[in-house]
Scaffold this active site. Structure first.
Site, PDB file in Angstrom:
ATOM      1  CD  GLU A   1      -2.593   1.285   2.680  1.00  0.00           C
ATOM      2  OE1 GLU A   1      -2.216   0.583   3.648  1.00  0.00           O
ATOM      3  OE2 GLU A   1      -3.556   2.077   2.759  1.00  0.00           O
TER       4      GLU A   1
ATOM      5  CG  ASP B   1      -8.962   0.580   3.297  1.00  0.00           C
ATOM      6  OD1 ASP B   1      -8.941  -0.325   4.157  1.00  0.00           O
ATOM      7  OD2 ASP B   1      -7.950   1.243   2.989  1.00  0.00           O
TER       8      ASP B   1
HETATM    9  N1  HPA Z   1      -3.990   0.304   5.806  1.00  0.00           N
HETATM   10  C1  HPA Z   1      -3.469  -0.152   6.942  1.00  0.00           C
HETATM   11  N2  HPA Z   1      -4.179  -0.267   8.045  1.00  0.00           N
HETATM   12  C2  HPA Z   1      -5.459   0.080   8.036  1.00  0.00           C
HETATM   13  C3  HPA Z   1      -6.049   0.566   6.893  1.00  0.00           C
HETATM   14  C4  HPA Z   1      -5.276   0.675   5.705  1.00  0.00           C
HETATM   15  O1  HPA Z   1      -5.727   1.108   4.634  1.00  0.00           O
HETATM   16  N3  HPA Z   1      -7.331   0.825   7.225  1.00  0.00           N
HETATM   17  C5  HPA Z   1      -7.503   0.499   8.519  1.00  0.00           C
HETATM   18  N4  HPA Z   1      -6.361   0.051   9.017  1.00  0.00           N
HETATM   19 ZN    ZN Z   2      -7.256  -1.723   4.823  1.00  0.00          ZN
END
Ligand code: HPA
Ligand code: ZN
Length: 335
Positions: free
Chosen positions: A197, A275
């Site tokens: 990410e 998300d």
């Molecule tokens: N990334 C990492 N941790 C998280 C996310 C995310 O998008 N959303 C909630 N916790």
């Molecule tokens: Zn997430």
């Protein structure tokens, strides 16, 4: 296209239930539970949702979760999300929860799971929405805390299908949780993890190799490594991509630069997910719409996201078949 997308059958595979806490419910619960929140109005809360990276979001996200105290709070949170699912024709959803965000504050694991699970059961009968539950370990906490959480889950094993890994990716490599994931796999859980990410493509390799994950959460940085993309295509490894989240957390500056449609057309099993919809400005339909607006697709391509999500889901083959038939029927009707 809005009507086509809104009513298209959908499957969500990347949704943090704590990330569905809308400011209105946050205020209501803060009042009911006598919890101080550093905001005076809903407008002020929405104003604070201006993030420059993952960490700036996580700080607000954990602060928001502080208003969740009783089983009823977790029930109401989950039920509100499921009602939104109904509006967007989400037929099946696989929901993350972060037990440590609550147990660290003295809330019992049982309260959290029972509240969420109660709403999921009600949704099956009253809304016709099926679901699975995935327990995430917070990667900024240590291995010992994750082991403890896995032990607490033991009596609720029938309610939890998989374990996952979320929170701060950079500086908390997958390897830190290799032993916990190994034990979880031995206990019969499936495994998933957030990777690629904010972190690099090598984090995706690491999560696949060390944690034996069946899906990659986010995974958009895979395009930095051509061989990895080839591997994902060959293995049909699903990526649970979250377009509006990526925009809000500056993983991509503009939606036009997002790689999700390129990956779809290359044959990667990419899916669209919301998300933390209360924080990132949209639920499933909003995410589909945002992608299609910036990167126009035909109806077959849009529906492919649902077919991919059905394939990537943790449900029985007969159930996958039922959802795929419904989706194909919808597509045929709207061609
Ligand atoms: N990334 C990492 N941790 C998280 C996310 C995310 O998008 N959303 C909630 N916790
Ligand atoms: Zn997430």
């Amino acid at each position: 296209m809005k009507e086509f997308i809104q009513s298209l059958p959908k499957v969500e595979l990347h949704l943090h239930i704590e990330g569905t806490l809308e400011p209105e419910l946050m205020f209501e619960l803060a009042k009911r539970n006598d919890i101080h929140i550093p905001f005076n109005s809903i407008t002020e809360v929405r104003h604070a949702y201006n993030f420059h990276n993952l960490q700036s979001f996580l700080d607000i996200y954990f602060q928001g979760a502080n208003v969740l105290i009783n089983e009823q709070d977790f029930f109401e949170l989950t039920w509100a999300y499921l009602l939104r699912c109904k509006e967007d024709n989400v037929m099946h959803t696989e929901i993350f929860f972060d037990p440590q965000a609550h147990t660290e504050r003295g809330i019992s694991f049982d309260v959290v799971v029972n509240g969420i699970h109660g709403a999921l059961v009600k949704a099956t009968t009253e809304l016709g929405i099926t679901s699975e539950l995935i327990m995430c370990f917070l990667r900024h906490l240590d291995e010992e805390s994750a082991f403890k959480t896995l032990a607490q889950a033991q009596v609720h094993k029938d309610k939890i299908i998989a374990v996952g890994l979320d929170s701060t990716e950079v500086g908390n490599p997958a390897g830190k949780f290799e032993r916990v994931f190994k034990l979880a796999l031995e206990q019969g859980y499936l495994t998933v993890a957030h990777a690629g990410e904010e972190g690099s493509a090598s984090n995706i390799h690491e999560a696949l190799n060390l944690l034996k994950i069946t899906r990659v959460d986010h995974g958009v940085r895979c395009t930095d490594d051509e061989n990895l993309v080839k591997q994902l295509i060959n293995d049909r490894t699903p990526l649970t991509v979250c377009p509006l989240s990526n925009l809000k957390l500056k993983v991509f500056e503009h939606m036009e630069q997002h790689n999700i449609v390129t990956l779809l057309r290359k044959g990667v099993c990419v899916t669209i997910n919301s998300d933390d919809p209360a924080y990132f400005g949209g639920y499933m339909t909003d995410n589909f719409m945002a992608v299609n607006q910036a990167l126009p697709m035909n109806k077959i391509e849009i529906a492919q996201f649902t077919f991919n999500a059905i394939e990537a889901s943790f449900i029985a083959n007969s159930e996958k078949q039922r959802l795929a038939t419904a989706t194909q029927g919808y597509l045929d009707q709207h061609q």
